[in-house]
Design an enzyme around this catalytic site. Structure first.
Site, PDB file in Angstrom:
ATOM      1  CD  GLU A 221      -7.475 -25.622  -3.401  1.00 10.59           C
ATOM      2  OE1 GLU A 221      -7.493 -25.379  -4.407  1.00 10.59           O
ATOM      3  OE2 GLU A 221      -8.275 -25.718  -2.817  1.00 10.59           O
ATOM      4  CD  GLU A 332     -11.437 -25.060  -9.350  1.00 13.19           C
ATOM      5  OE1 GLU A 332     -12.629 -24.310  -8.583  1.00 13.19           O
ATOM      6  OE2 GLU A 332     -10.546 -25.426  -8.744  1.00 13.19           O
TER       7      GLU A 332
END
Length: 419
Positions: A221, A332
Site C-alpha cells: 500500500e 479508507e
C-alpha cells in the site's frame, strides 16, 4: 494510549519513582487519572518495564545519523546511511546494500510533477547527503499514543473484504480483480480531511493485493493519510504499508519495521505533504507507481516524475512473491462510532463525488502492469462504496484522465444522509 501516570507526573519525577520502586517491594499507589478523573492504580514495576521496552524500541528504530534536519512542523528528519536503515536489521538482509533500480514498465510516461519540494521538511532547502536516506525520527510520545509497543506502527488486525465494510473500516474504491497483476499506477489529489478521534484515520491510497480475504492476505500500500495517533497531528503525510497476514503480526507503516528498503535521499516517508489541494482552488496531486521487477521479483515504488522511493523485497511475501490478484484505488476511514453515532471523520476532501473537480477528491489515469511488464489502462474498473450515504464514488473515462473516479464525503452531518 499514554498511561495516567505519564499524564499527571513530570518525566523526571516519574523516573525517580520507578527507580525507587524497582529496588523495593512492589506496591500500588492510587494516583489521579488526568484522562478520566478517577482513581487508578500506579504499578511501578509494570511502568518501569514499559519504559524500558519503549527505550529499546526507540534505539532499534532511530539509527545513527550523519545529519538531522528540523522540519517547520516539529519533525526531526535523520539522514541515515542507506545500508543502516531499519530494513537491514532483517536476518536475510544483514550485511547487504540496497539494489540498483530496475527497468520501468513499458509505456510508462512519468507525470511532470516536481518532487524537489513536495514535503514540508524540504522547505528550508536542506537535503540529506548522497548515500543516506531521510527518516522521520520516532519520539517517545509517538509510541505512547499507540495501544502497545508491539502494535506501534501497525494497522489494527482486520479481515479486509472488498464487498463490505469490516471492523469499522469503510471504503470508497475502484478495483479490478480476476487476473494476474504485476503493478498499478494512478494520480490522486491530496487533501487534509478532518479526523474526529485520535484512534481514527483517513487515507487515500493504492492497494496491490493477493491471497484470500482471510488471514493469508498480502498487501502493498502507498498513498497519503491523516492519522493523529501515528503522527500526533492532522497533516496529510506520504506513507507506505505492507502485510503478509492480514495486518496481524507482519508489516508496518513506513520504515517502522524491517521491510521496505528506501533508496531515495530526497523523500522522507511519513513526512507531511505540502502543498495540498484547496476547495474551489488549486489542486495538488501526486502520482504513484508500484510494480514488480521481472528480474529480481521485488516490488518497487515510484513517486511523481520518475523518482524511485525504494522497494519491498519479494521474500517478505507469500502470495505476492508471484503476482497480485487484485488492485484497488481509493479512500479508507476508521469509524469508531463516537457517542454511538457514525463518525464525522472526512474521506478525501470531505465532499461527495458528484461535486466534481475542485471540490471532490479524485484518482485519475488508472493503470495496471500486465504479465509483459507493460502499463495498460485498467480493464473493467468496478467502483464500490461501503456506506454511500457517508462516502460515495462515481467513475468515468475520458481522453485526458483515462479511467478516473471522484470519491469521498463528510461522514456524519446534520442532514441524516449518513447515519
Amino acid at each position: 494510549m499514554a498511561s495516567s501516570c505519564h499524564k499527571s507526573l513530570p518525566i523526571i519525577v516519574l523516573l525517580l519513582l520507578l527507580a525507587a520502586a524497582a529496588a523495593a517491594a512492589a506496591v500500588t499507589v492510587p494516583v489521579a487519572s488526568a484522562a478520566a478523573g478517577n482513581d487508578t492504580t500506579f504499578r511501578p514495576g509494570e511502568e518501569l518495564r514499559r519504559f524500558r521496552r519503549i527505550k529499546a524500541h526507540l534505539k532499534r528504530l532511530n539509527k545513527p545519523s550523519l545529519k538531522t534536519i528540523q522540519s517547520p512542523d516539529g519533525d526531526l528528519i535523520d539522514c541515515v546511511q542507506a545500508h543502516l536503515q531499519p530494513a537491514f536489521d532483517h536476518p536475510i538482509l544483514k550485511g547487504t546494500k540496497p539494489l540498483e533500480p530496475p527497468e520501468r514498465p513499458r509505456g510508462h510516461n512519468p507525470d511532470a510533477m516536481s518532487d524537489d519540494v513536495f514535503q514540508l521538511w524540504r522547505s528550508s532547502g536542506e537535503t540529506c547527503p548522497d548515500g543516506t536516506v531521510p527518516i522521520r525520527r520516532t519520539k517517545e510520545e509517538d509510541i505512547l499514543r499507540a495501544s502497545s509497543v508491539k502494535r506501534f506502527g501497525r494497522k489494527p488486525a482486520v479481515t479486509m473484504r472488498h464487498d463490505s465494510e469490516s471492523n469499522g473500516h469503510e471504503h470508497a474504491v475502484g478495483y479490478v480483480v480476476g487476473d494476474q497483476y504485476y503493478g498499478a499506477k494512478a494520480s490522486l489529489n491530496v487533501w487534509a480531511p478532518k479526523v474526529m478521534s485520535p484512534s481514527e484515520f483517513s487515507l487515500s491510497q493504492v492497494w496491490v493485493i493477493s491471497g484470500s480475504f482471510g488471514t493469508d492476505l498480502n498487501t502493498i500500500e502507498a498513498g497519503w493519510q491523516v492519522s493523529p495517533q501515528l503522527y500526533g497531528d492532522n497533516s496529510p503525510r506520504f506513507f507506505t504499508y505492507w502485510t503478509t497476514d492480514a495486518y496481524q503480526a507482519t508489516g508496518c507503516y513506513n520504515l517502522l519495521c524491517s521491510g521496505f528498503i528506501q533508496t531515495n535521499s530526497m523523500i522522507a516517508i511519513g513526512a507531511a505533504i505540502s502543498p495540498i489541494s484547496t476547495l474551489d482552488g488549486g489542486q495538488f496531486d501526486i502520482s504513484l507507481l508500484v510494480w514488480k521487477d521481472p528480474n529480481h521479483g521485488n516490488w518497487w515504488l515510484e513517486l511523481g516524475s520518475g523518482t524511485l522511493v525504494g522497494y519491498w523485497p519479494s521474500f517478505l511475501f507469500s502470495h505476492l512473491s508471484e503476482h497480485a490478484s487484485m488492485v484497488q484505488f481509493g479512500g479508507e476511514i476508521v469509524n469508531t462510532q463516537p457517542q454511538g453515532q457514525h463518525t464525522a471523520t472526512q474521506m478525501g476532501s470531505g465532499h461527495y463525488a458528484d461535486e466534481g473537480f475542485g471540490r471532490a477528491s479524485y484518482f485519475r489515469n488508472l493503470q495496471v502492469v500486465d504479465w509483459d511488464n507493460s502499463l495498460v489502462p485498467v480493464p473493467n474498473l468496478r467502483v464500490l462504496a461501503d456506506h454511500p450515504g457517508c462516502y460515495d464514488i462515481q467513475g468515468g473515462i475520458n481522453g485526458v484522465w483515462g479511467n478516473y473516479f471522484y470519491y469521498g464525503g463528510p461522514g456524519r452531518k446534520d442532514d441524516d444522509r449518513c447515519s
